[in-house]
Design an enzyme around this catalytic site. Structure first.
Site, PDB file in Angstrom:
ATOM      1  CB  CYS A 133      -0.871  -0.024   1.260  1.00  0.00           C
ATOM      2  SG  CYS A 133      -1.932   1.413   1.467  1.00  0.00           S
ATOM      3  CB  CYS A 154      -3.330   3.500  -5.443  1.00  0.00           C
ATOM      4  SG  CYS A 154      -4.570   2.630  -4.442  1.00  0.00           S
TER       5      CYS A 154
HETATM    6  N1  DGL Z   1      -4.014   0.454  -1.832  1.00  0.00           N
HETATM    7  C1  DGL Z   1      -3.662   1.664  -1.186  1.00  0.00           C
HETATM    8  C2  DGL Z   1      -2.434   2.320  -1.824  1.00  0.00           C
HETATM    9  O1  DGL Z   1      -1.652   1.660  -2.465  1.00  0.00           O
HETATM   10  C3  DGL Z   1      -4.692   2.681  -0.845  1.00  0.00           C
HETATM   11  C4  DGL Z   1      -6.136   2.471  -1.048  1.00  0.00           C
HETATM   12  C5  DGL Z   1      -6.929   3.180   0.019  1.00  0.00           C
HETATM   13  O2  DGL Z   1      -7.256   4.366  -0.150  1.00  0.00           O
HETATM   14  O3  DGL Z   1      -7.156   2.544   1.028  1.00  0.00           O
HETATM   15  O4  DGL Z   1      -2.199   3.481  -1.654  1.00  0.00           O
END
Ligand code: DGL
Length: 261
Positions: free
Chosen positions: A73, A184
């Site tokens: 993430c 993301c």
């Molecule tokens: N998957 C997350 C990232 O890579 C964020 C998604 C969310 O907003 O929770 O930033």
């Protein structure tokens, strides 16, 4: 040799885009995946909240005996990886950040676009990344407003997905970017929708997940901590959102293995 699992964390389903790369590259490794699910999205939260949630989640992966932990993430990496390294000195953490460097190298017209969460775009980590790799190129940035929830709500391929993505991507491509960085981990699951919006315009999409998986491989090799050749890998999916969500994580992980993303 070390048969303990690789830990992977995300706010929800997004980190499965890196789970799939680890699974493909290191088929003998057990993986314990923690996708919060209850507090998703993180990208619209305050940095201190994201940090608290991330530190809590990493503690759970530690309790499961993870030998290395990947923050799958971008938002959590920017908010918490520094604190985690201080809290667990010497423990191998791998973060994920938008693949700006390869994007800049590949861009023909030296104009790249980055889409990521609002919280990530406001982070010091993103500012530093652009300072480091954005010299002499134009870097356009836009928050992927609503993108992560399209994935969480299983809306890939819908008109809502097309419209939400068009609103963000059209202006970026309109400004001339020929390379689009997915900042993301949820966004690779929207690749088909993003491609539909891009149409036949020559825009290359960059997903950092394969490179992050290679980083895990290198660190495990260096520490002589790869799983033994006869290991029977186990896969665990944990969340704060209940059993149904954990089942959904497992199902999406299985599907992700054969997706064209
Ligand atoms: N998957 C997350 C990232 O890579 C964020 C998604 C969310 O907003 O929770 O930033």
């Amino acid at each position: 040799m070390d048969s303990r699992p690789v830990g992977i964390f995300d706010s929800g389903l997004g980190g499965l885009s890196v789970w799939r790369e680890v699974r493909r590259l290191l088929p003998g490794e057990s993986i314990v995946y923690f996708g919060d699910g209850k507090n998703c999205p993180y990208g619209t939260k305050l940095e201190q909240t994201i940090r608290r949630l991330t530190i809590d989640a990493i503690g759970r992966l530690m309790d499961r005996g993870a030998k290395i932990i990947m923050l799958g993430c971008n938002t959590a990496t920017a908010a918490a990886i520094g604190d985690l390294r201080r809290m667990y000195p010497g423990f191998p953490f791998v973060g994920v950040e938008p693949a700006l460097k390869p994007a800049v190298e590949q861009s023909r017209n030296k104009s790249v676009a980055v889409i990521a969460t609002i919280a990530y775009m406001a982070s010091d980590g993103y500012r530093q990344l652009v300072e480091r790799y954005g010299n002499g190129v134009q870097v356009f940035s836009a928050p992927g407003k609503g993108f992560a929830m399209l994935v969480e709500e299983n809306k890939e391929g819908t008109k809502e997905a097309f419209d939400t993505i068009s609103m963000v991507i059209e202006p970026l491509i309109g400004q001339g970017a020929d390379t689009l960085v997915l900042g993301c981990t949820h966004y690779p699951f929207l690749t088909r929708d993003i491609k539909r919006v891009i149409g036949d315009r020559p825009v290359t999409i960059i997903n950092p997940a394969p490179a992050v998986a290679r980083r895990v491989q290198v660190l495990l090799q260096q520490a002589d901590a790869l799983a033994p050749a006869d290991n029977t890998p186990q896969f665990e999916f944990l969340s704060l959102a209940g059993k149904d969500y954990s089942r959904r994580l497992a199902e999406m992980a299985r599907k992700a293995l054969s997706m064209d993303i």
